[in-house]
Design a protein around this motif. Sequence first.
Motif, mmCIF file in Angstrom:
data_model
loop_
_atom_site.group_PDB
_atom_site.id
_atom_site.type_symbol
_atom_site.label_atom_id
_atom_site.label_comp_id
_atom_site.label_asym_id
_atom_site.label_seq_id
_atom_site.Cartn_x
_atom_site.Cartn_y
_atom_site.Cartn_z
ATOM 1 N N ILE A 78 10.859 -2.631 6.472
ATOM 2 C CA ILE A 78 9.410 -2.669 6.606
ATOM 3 C C ILE A 78 8.995 -4.132 6.653
ATOM 4 N N GLU A 79 8.194 -4.468 7.651
ATOM 5 C CA GLU A 79 7.697 -5.841 7.769
ATOM 6 C C GLU A 79 6.230 -5.871 7.378
ATOM 7 N N LEU A 80 5.859 -6.811 6.541
ATOM 8 C CA LEU A 80 4.477 -6.990 6.115
ATOM 9 C C LEU A 80 3.829 -8.089 6.949
ATOM 10 N N GLY A 81 2.612 -7.847 7.395
ATOM 11 C CA GLY A 81 1.924 -8.845 8.207
ATOM 12 C C GLY A 81 2.670 -9.131 9.490
ATOM 13 N N GLU A 131 -3.247 -2.882 4.674
ATOM 14 C CA GLU A 131 -3.919 -4.016 4.055
ATOM 15 C C GLU A 131 -3.384 -4.127 2.638
ATOM 16 N N TRP A 132 -2.900 -5.291 2.246
ATOM 17 C CA TRP A 132 -2.254 -5.439 0.949
ATOM 18 C C TRP A 132 -3.222 -5.089 -0.170
ATOM 19 N N GLY A 133 -2.706 -4.324 -1.129
ATOM 20 C CA GLY A 133 -3.536 -3.861 -2.221
ATOM 21 C C GLY A 133 -4.234 -2.547 -1.938
ATOM 22 N N ASN A 134 -4.109 -2.042 -0.697
ATOM 23 C CA ASN A 134 -4.730 -0.770 -0.337
ATOM 24 C C ASN A 134 -3.755 0.348 -0.704
ATOM 25 N N LEU A 177 -0.691 -9.345 -1.990
ATOM 26 C CA LEU A 177 0.606 -9.255 -1.312
ATOM 27 C C LEU A 177 1.686 -8.810 -2.285
ATOM 28 N N PHE A 178 1.755 -9.461 -3.453
ATOM 29 C CA PHE A 178 2.808 -9.128 -4.403
ATOM 30 C C PHE A 178 2.560 -7.799 -5.100
ATOM 31 N N ASP A 179 1.312 -7.353 -5.183
ATOM 32 C CA ASP A 179 1.051 -5.986 -5.638
ATOM 33 C C ASP A 179 1.783 -4.992 -4.732
ATOM 34 N N ALA A 208 2.998 -23.235 -5.609
ATOM 35 C CA ALA A 208 3.101 -22.822 -7.014
ATOM 36 C C ALA A 208 2.647 -21.381 -7.198
ATOM 37 N N LEU A 209 1.615 -20.971 -6.456
ATOM 38 C CA LEU A 209 1.063 -19.634 -6.628
ATOM 39 C C LEU A 209 2.034 -18.551 -6.180
ATOM 40 N N VAL A 210 2.778 -18.800 -5.116
ATOM 41 C CA VAL A 210 3.757 -17.817 -4.648
ATOM 42 C C VAL A 210 4.778 -17.518 -5.737
#
Length: 254
Positions: A78-81, A131-134, A177-179, A208-210
């Motif tokens: 599965i590819e995201l984005g 959509e991420w988080g959906n 995204l990470f959810d 740093a956030l990633v």
Amino acid sequence: MEEDDVVCLDASFFVNDNYQLTKFSFGSQVLELYCLQSASICMAADYDLTGQLVWPGAVLLNNFLSENEELLRGCSVIELGSGVGITGMLCHRFCREVVLTDHNDEILEKNIELHESSQESQAGLKSEKLEWGNSEQLEKILQDHPEGFDLILGADIYILIIVISCIIFQQCSIPSLFDTVEKILRVRQQGNCKFILAYVSRAKVMDALVISEAIRHGLLVSEVTGTRTIVKNLEGVIFEITCGRTQATGNSDS
């Protein structure tokens, strides 16, 4: 906002807005698909750039996959984005199943139609809106694939660039995204699913956030040795991200 927090785009992205059939080479693999060569800000009042171009991260990821075809053979992916679908088209030649996802699948569907009759194709290839988080959209995908996936792929997928009235807006989508990534990874209870992320550095705060978001979700992040390189004047690297412990604590062992 400090200078290190600004995400910069090369001026060459903003030239025209016509889809063109374009040829790309990754190792011995040659792909053709429709995409924008670049985009004209002032010709579009409301324009989402992210899904229309082949971004540096996709080049990085496809070069990596073309050199490591064994990662793909016989796999479900599965590819995201997915954007225009350039990574999915490459995977299509080696995998048993490829699901391409994006929030806007118009050009994605166009490129799937272009490739689905190819004699080089080995996998089932389809697109899904995600959509991420959906949760509703993700549940639909997982209901169709209750066994999960062998690989999650993503490239340059951590920011959303939208142009409105010739002004560029950036939106950080790393937490959502990470959810999504965590939920897909944890479908495989034995932990044999991994997320391969082609990351291109544009701002230190994003770097740093990633990492911090992956850790917060209980995931393990490893840099793939030998993949750090320069792509279109930007530093890129391949990360391999897997499930850590059964619960995300956000504090790990540090």
